[in-house]
Design a protein around this motif. Structure first.
Motif, PDB file in Angstrom:
ATOM      1  N   SER A  30       0.117  -7.717   5.151  1.00 12.15           N
ATOM      2  CA  SER A  30      -1.014  -6.792   5.182  1.00 12.15           C
ATOM      3  C   SER A  30      -0.759  -5.492   4.413  1.00 12.15           C
ATOM      4  O   SER A  30      -1.693  -4.860   3.944  1.00 12.15           O
ATOM      5  CB  SER A  30      -1.422  -6.499   6.624  1.00 12.15           C
ATOM      6  OG  SER A  30      -0.350  -5.916   7.284  1.00 12.15           O
ATOM      7  N   SER A  31       0.498  -5.116   4.223  1.00 10.35           N
ATOM      8  CA  SER A  31       0.791  -3.863   3.503  1.00 10.35           C
ATOM      9  C   SER A  31       0.592  -4.014   1.994  1.00 10.35           C
ATOM     10  O   SER A  31       0.460  -3.011   1.285  1.00 10.35           O
ATOM     11  CB  SER A  31       2.230  -3.430   3.773  1.00 10.35           C
ATOM     12  OG  SER A  31       3.138  -4.228   3.038  1.00 10.35           O
ATOM     13  N   LEU A  32       0.608  -5.236   1.497  1.00  9.90           N
ATOM     14  CA  LEU A  32       0.480  -5.544   0.060  1.00  9.90           C
ATOM     15  C   LEU A  32       1.539  -4.819  -0.777  1.00  9.90           C
ATOM     16  O   LEU A  32       1.313  -4.492  -1.942  1.00  9.90           O
ATOM     17  CB  LEU A  32      -0.936  -5.222  -0.458  1.00  9.90           C
ATOM     18  CG  LEU A  32      -2.092  -5.960   0.241  1.00  9.90           C
ATOM     19  CD1 LEU A  32      -3.432  -5.495  -0.322  1.00  9.90           C
ATOM     20  CD2 LEU A  32      -1.973  -7.475   0.061  1.00  9.90           C
ATOM     21  N   LEU A  33       2.684  -4.583  -0.173  1.00  6.96           N
ATOM     22  CA  LEU A  33       3.773  -3.882  -0.873  1.00  6.96           C
ATOM     23  C   LEU A  33       4.799  -4.837  -1.467  1.00  6.96           C
ATOM     24  O   LEU A  33       5.773  -4.416  -2.080  1.00  6.96           O
ATOM     25  CB  LEU A  33       4.501  -2.944   0.112  1.00  6.96           C
ATOM     26  CG  LEU A  33       3.752  -1.682   0.543  1.00  6.96           C
ATOM     27  CD1 LEU A  33       4.481  -0.992   1.682  1.00  6.96           C
ATOM     28  CD2 LEU A  33       3.579  -0.742  -0.633  1.00  6.96           C
ATOM     29  N   GLY A  34       4.594  -6.131  -1.248  1.00  6.27           N
ATOM     30  CA  GLY A  34       5.594  -7.111  -1.668  1.00  6.27           C
ATOM     31  C   GLY A  34       6.503  -7.412  -0.492  1.00  6.27           C
ATOM     32  O   GLY A  34       6.597  -6.621   0.446  1.00  6.27           O
ATOM     33  N   GLY A  35       7.140  -8.573  -0.531  1.00 12.49           N
ATOM     34  CA  GLY A  35       7.997  -8.960   0.593  1.00 12.49           C
ATOM     35  C   GLY A  35       8.935 -10.053   0.149  1.00 12.49           C
ATOM     36  O   GLY A  35       9.395 -10.045  -0.992  1.00 12.49           O
TER      37      GLY A  35
END
Ligand code: ADP
Length: 175
Positions: A30-35
């Motif tokens: 949900s953060s769309l920051l990459g993972g």
């Protein structure tokens, strides 16, 4: 396989290496920051600009999707979906189906003709592969006849086991 004029392909491969398709779908968080997993691979391949573009659209919830450019990737677009965490985000099957529905809606809105999907939620998010495959095929079967711009859908499975599971599920559904 061609359904209502739309080519559906099931391949084993890496979603960051599908240069012939206009859009690829990311199984994001949900953060769309990459993972990790496919998300990490896409962010590494697209470069740091992607994080800026996607984070500006966050947060999104399970089943939702947003679209960005693809930066260093050969594709034109990345559609970021957040799949359901199996056993937590319910009803899982509806939320997983929504990923595919919303991704294809964004593809149509952007006049995209070809798109690749990974097996959303089937990694860290724990969705059993065969169960996910059933949702994917059921959802695509309903959506494909309504598509206007999308002419090719490629389901990209990372390993042989996943690819075999998808093919076996498809086989059992069309029998
Ligand atoms: P999620 O958090 O939605 O479960 P993951 O990235 O953990 O997402 O896993 C989703 C699926 O993507 C898994 O089946 C995993 O094997 C697969 N995967 C991982 N890396 C890649 C890649 N580079 N290309 C295509 N599929 C990948």
């Amino acid at each position: 396989m061609i359904i209502s004029g739309v080519t559906v392909e099931i391949v084993q491969g890496d979603i960051t290496r599908q240069p012939d398709l206009e859009a690829i779908v990311n199984a994001a968080n949900s953060s769309l920051l990459g993972g990790g997993g496919v998300d990490g691979a896409i962010h590494r391949a697209a470069g740091p600009e992607l994080k800026k573009a996607s984070a500006a659209l966050a947060p999104i919830g399970p089943g939702q999707a947003v679209i960005t450019g693809a930066f260093k990737l050969a594709n034109q677009y990345i559609i970021h979906c957040v799949g359901p965490i199996y056993g937590e985000d319910k009803p899982e099957a509806d939320l997983l189906a929504s990923c595919y529905i919303n991704a294809l809606r964004l593809a149509e809105e952007n006049a995209i003709t070809s798109i690749a999907f990974p097996a959303i939620s089937t990694g860290v998010y724990g969705y059993p592969l065969a169960e996910a495959a059933e949702v994917v095929f059921r959802t695509l079967g309903q959506l494909i006849p309504c598509l206007k711009s999308v002419k090719k859908v490629r389901l990209v499975l990372f390993d042989k086991r996943a690819c075999d599971t998808y093919l076996a599920k498809l086989d059992s559904l069309v029998r």
